[in-house]
Motif scaffolding. Structure first.
Motif, PDB file in Angstrom:
ATOM      1  N   ASP A  53       2.647 -10.959  18.320  1.00 20.72           N
ATOM      2  CA  ASP A  53       2.024  -9.925  16.539  1.00 20.72           C
ATOM      3  C   ASP A  53       2.805  -8.753  17.130  1.00 20.72           C
ATOM      4  O   ASP A  53       2.495  -7.932  16.689  1.00 20.72           O
ATOM      5  CB  ASP A  53       0.859  -9.941  17.004  1.00 20.72           C
TER       6      ASP A  53
ATOM      7  N   TRP B 299      -4.671  -6.255   6.545  1.00 23.54           N
ATOM      8  CA  TRP B 299      -3.243  -7.044   6.669  1.00 23.54           C
ATOM      9  C   TRP B 299      -3.570  -7.761   7.606  1.00 23.54           C
ATOM     10  O   TRP B 299      -2.377  -8.630   8.251  1.00 23.54           O
ATOM     11  CB  TRP B 299      -2.065  -6.363   6.213  1.00 23.54           C
TER      12      TRP B 299
ATOM     13  N   THR C 180       7.343  -7.637  18.040  1.00 26.04           N
ATOM     14  CA  THR C 180       8.599  -8.015  18.340  1.00 26.04           C
ATOM     15  C   THR C 180       9.181  -7.272  20.055  1.00 26.04           C
ATOM     16  O   THR C 180       9.235  -6.195  20.009  1.00 26.04           O
ATOM     17  CB  THR C 180       9.827  -7.454  17.902  1.00 26.04           C
TER      18      THR C 180
ATOM     19  N   PHE D 149       9.750 -10.485  11.720  1.00 27.14           N
ATOM     20  CA  PHE D 149       9.504 -10.180  10.249  1.00 27.14           C
ATOM     21  C   PHE D 149       9.263  -8.404  10.564  1.00 27.14           C
ATOM     22  O   PHE D 149       9.039  -7.897  11.405  1.00 27.14           O
ATOM     23  CB  PHE D 149       8.156 -10.481   9.784  1.00 27.14           C
TER      24      PHE D 149
ATOM     25  N   ARG E 293      -3.718  -9.940  10.477  1.00 30.08           N
ATOM     26  CA  ARG E 293      -4.130 -10.732  10.009  1.00 30.08           C
ATOM     27  C   ARG E 293      -3.373 -12.008  11.282  1.00 30.08           C
ATOM     28  O   ARG E 293      -3.269 -13.198  11.166  1.00 30.08           O
ATOM     29  CB  ARG E 293      -4.698 -11.386   9.141  1.00 30.08           C
ATOM     30  N   PHE E 294      -3.009 -11.057  12.644  1.00 30.95           N
ATOM     31  CA  PHE E 294      -2.723 -12.659  12.830  1.00 30.95           C
ATOM     32  C   PHE E 294      -2.900 -14.044  13.916  1.00 30.95           C
ATOM     33  O   PHE E 294      -2.556 -14.467  13.721  1.00 30.95           O
ATOM     34  CB  PHE E 294      -2.012 -12.041  14.491  1.00 30.95           C
TER      35      PHE E 294
ATOM     36  N   SER F 253      10.362  -4.126   8.078  1.00 31.38           N
ATOM     37  CA  SER F 253      11.193  -3.379   7.565  1.00 31.38           C
ATOM     38  C   SER F 253      12.174  -2.165   7.407  1.00 31.38           C
ATOM     39  O   SER F 253      11.174  -1.813   8.418  1.00 31.38           O
ATOM     40  CB  SER F 253      10.248  -3.116   5.999  1.00 31.38           C
TER      41      SER F 253
ATOM     42  N   TYR G 165       0.565  -0.938   0.188  1.00 32.07           N
ATOM     43  CA  TYR G 165       0.148   0.296  -0.335  1.00 32.07           C
ATOM     44  C   TYR G 165       0.686   0.842  -0.333  1.00 32.07           C
ATOM     45  O   TYR G 165       1.993   1.146   0.833  1.00 32.07           O
ATOM     46  CB  TYR G 165      -0.859  -0.094   1.479  1.00 32.07           C
TER      47      TYR G 165
ATOM     48  N   THR H  34      10.635   0.879   6.892  1.00 26.58           N
ATOM     49  CA  THR H  34       9.871   1.775   7.795  1.00 26.58           C
ATOM     50  C   THR H  34       8.733   1.097   8.813  1.00 26.58           C
ATOM     51  O   THR H  34       8.295   1.651   8.799  1.00 26.58           O
ATOM     52  CB  THR H  34       8.981   1.926   6.598  1.00 26.58           C
TER      53      THR H  34
ATOM     54  N   HIS I 186       5.385 -13.533   4.299  1.00 28.40           N
ATOM     55  CA  HIS I 186       4.580 -12.384   5.558  1.00 28.40           C
ATOM     56  C   HIS I 186       3.153 -12.582   5.594  1.00 28.40           C
ATOM     57  O   HIS I 186       2.737 -12.866   6.512  1.00 28.40           O
ATOM     58  CB  HIS I 186       5.148 -11.438   5.001  1.00 28.40           C
TER      59      HIS I 186
ATOM     60  N   GLY J 299       0.272 -14.349   9.182  1.00 28.60           N
ATOM     61  CA  GLY J 299      -0.883 -12.747   9.498  1.00 28.60           C
ATOM     62  C   GLY J 299      -0.533 -11.395   9.775  1.00 28.60           C
ATOM     63  O   GLY J 299      -0.852 -10.616   9.546  1.00 28.60           O
ATOM     64  N   SER J 300       0.905 -10.856   8.738  1.00 25.23           N
ATOM     65  CA  SER J 300       1.187 -10.432   8.055  1.00 25.23           C
ATOM     66  C   SER J 300       0.980  -8.711   8.930  1.00 25.23           C
ATOM     67  O   SER J 300       1.275  -8.283   8.515  1.00 25.23           O
ATOM     68  CB  SER J 300       0.588  -9.179   7.191  1.00 25.23           C
ATOM     69  N   MET J 301       1.616  -9.174  10.398  1.00 22.98           N
ATOM     70  CA  MET J 301       2.072  -7.879  10.736  1.00 22.98           C
ATOM     71  C   MET J 301       3.208  -7.548  10.971  1.00 22.98           C
ATOM     72  O   MET J 301       3.951  -7.575  10.341  1.00 22.98           O
ATOM     73  CB  MET J 301       2.057  -8.777  12.559  1.00 22.98           C
ATOM     74  N   PRO J 302       2.681  -5.655  10.992  1.00 25.53           N
ATOM     75  CA  PRO J 302       4.302  -5.031  10.519  1.00 25.53           C
ATOM     76  C   PRO J 302       5.789  -5.519  11.059  1.00 25.53           C
ATOM     77  O   PRO J 302       6.684  -5.104  11.163  1.00 25.53           O
ATOM     78  CB  PRO J 302       3.945  -3.073  11.354  1.00 25.53           C
ATOM     79  N   ASN J 303       5.514  -5.850  12.631  1.00 27.66           N
ATOM     80  CA  ASN J 303       7.191  -6.002  13.056  1.00 27.66           C
ATOM     81  C   ASN J 303       6.968  -7.455  14.125  1.00 27.66           C
ATOM     82  O   ASN J 303       7.461  -7.066  15.556  1.00 27.66           O
ATOM     83  CB  ASN J 303       7.428  -4.611  13.707  1.00 27.66           C
ATOM     84  N   MET J 304       6.588  -8.878  13.632  1.00 29.11           N
ATOM     85  CA  MET J 304       6.484  -9.774  14.692  1.00 29.11           C
ATOM     86  C   MET J 304       7.578 -10.391  14.698  1.00 29.11           C
ATOM     87  O   MET J 304       8.712 -10.835  13.952  1.00 29.11           O
ATOM     88  CB  MET J 304       4.852 -10.035  13.895  1.00 29.11           C
TER      89      MET J 304
ATOM     90  N   THR K  87       9.711  -7.344   5.330  1.00 36.91           N
ATOM     91  CA  THR K  87       8.706  -7.195   4.714  1.00 36.91           C
ATOM     92  C   THR K  87       7.399  -6.011   3.889  1.00 36.91           C
ATOM     93  O   THR K  87       8.171  -6.162   1.800  1.00 36.91           O
ATOM     94  CB  THR K  87       7.177  -7.862   5.546  1.00 36.91           C
ATOM     95  N   HIS K  88       6.601  -5.681   3.821  1.00 39.28           N
ATOM     96  CA  HIS K  88       7.088  -4.394   3.055  1.00 39.28           C
ATOM     97  C   HIS K  88       6.059  -3.193   4.003  1.00 39.28           C
ATOM     98  O   HIS K  88       7.402  -3.371   5.138  1.00 39.28           O
ATOM     99  CB  HIS K  88       5.259  -4.319   2.183  1.00 39.28           C
ATOM    100  N   GLU K  89       6.441  -2.063   3.246  1.00 35.54           N
ATOM    101  CA  GLU K  89       6.890  -0.687   4.337  1.00 35.54           C
ATOM    102  C   GLU K  89       5.604  -0.900   4.609  1.00 35.54           C
ATOM    103  O   GLU K  89       4.477  -0.356   3.670  1.00 35.54           O
ATOM    104  CB  GLU K  89       7.025   0.713   2.882  1.00 35.54           C
ATOM    105  N   ALA K  90       5.250  -0.253   5.946  1.00 34.51           N
ATOM    106  CA  ALA K  90       4.578  -0.348   6.476  1.00 34.51           C
ATOM    107  C   ALA K  90       4.194   1.230   6.871  1.00 34.51           C
ATOM    108  O   ALA K  90       3.006   1.361   6.874  1.00 34.51           O
ATOM    109  CB  ALA K  90       4.381  -1.224   8.281  1.00 34.51           C
TER     110      ALA K  90
END
Lengths: 70, 154
Positions: free
Chosen positions: B89, A23, B91, A66, A25-26, A68, A12, A70, B65, B69-74, B20-23
């Motif tokens: 969920d 997103w 870190t 996990f 969805r934990f 990035s 996004y 940003t 990712h 669950g695609s959380m930003p910093n898990m 992953t992706h840019e949060a």
């Protein structure tokens, strides 16, 4: 959803709830104790391909954070 | 997390960072549109933040990712058989260190032939919040990242 739609939605372009909340969805992620899905990954240093399974099978335990820039 | 990774490496524990992706995309680090850009952002993460662990990059569509669950910093911990033994969920180094200590003790008890059966437990852990450092990071991403976060969360 097409592959291009997925790429744009996942990556996004602005941090607004209608774009990022979908997103979070934990609760739908694999439970501890259940087999984990495996995926290809790429090493940052040389961009060579590996797999998550190659990473976790290399040590007794493996910590995967996990995130990035940003 | 790098300090923990270094400490537990001596005990046979591996550690990686999965990109992953840019949060919080901004003018300086915008949303991702190519793998080339994703590798560049990952390299910037190492250079700017000094991250020491191996960095692995996910596919551009975030297949790995998203499956987790695609959380930003898990953070997840896997055993050698590919079974997740810890999922968080967010870190927090103290939480991960606590979990690793526990699992290393379990491994030792197994070596001593103690009969063990797994069970699931849920727990609420706590992380420290460094708001100044967080906003400094947003500013690094670009002014838009700061503005959008403020608009989303005040």
């Amino acid at each position: 959803m097409t592959d291009q739609d997925l790429l744009q939605r996942y990556n996004y372009d602005e941090f607004v709830p209608e774009k990022f909340e979908q997103w979070m969805r934990f609760d739908e992620s694999p439970l501890p104790g259940s087999p984990a899905p495996d995926f290809p990954l790429w090493k940052m240093e040389d961009q060579s391909e590996t797999r998550l399974s190659a990473i976790w099978s290399a040590h007794t335990f493996t910590i995967v954070e996990f995130g990035s820039f940003t | 997390m790098d300090a923990l990774a270094e400490k537990v490496a001596e005990q046979g524990v591996g550690s990686i960072f999965l990109y992953t992706h840019e949060a919080h995309p901004g003018e300086h680090y915008p949303h991702l549109t190519s793998m080339e850009q994703k590798f560049w952002h990952a390299a910037a993460l190492r250079e700017v933040y000094g991250l020491q662990r191996p960095i692995l990059v996910d596919a551009l569509d975030g297949a790995c990712h998203r499956a987790y669950g695609s959380m930003p910093n898990m953070t997840w911990i896997f055993n050698r058989s590919g079974i997740p033994v810890y999922r968080s969920d967010w870190t927090d180094m103290h939480s991960v260190a606590n979990a690793i200590d526990y699992f290393l003790d379990v491994a030792q008890r197994r070596r001593e032939r103690e009969r063990l059966a797994p069970f699931r437990v849920e727990r609420l852990d706590y992380r420290s919040q460094d708001r100044d450092a967080f906003y400094a990071g947003l500013e690094r991403n670009g002014p838009r990242a700061v503005r959008e976060f403020r608009e989303a969360f005040g």
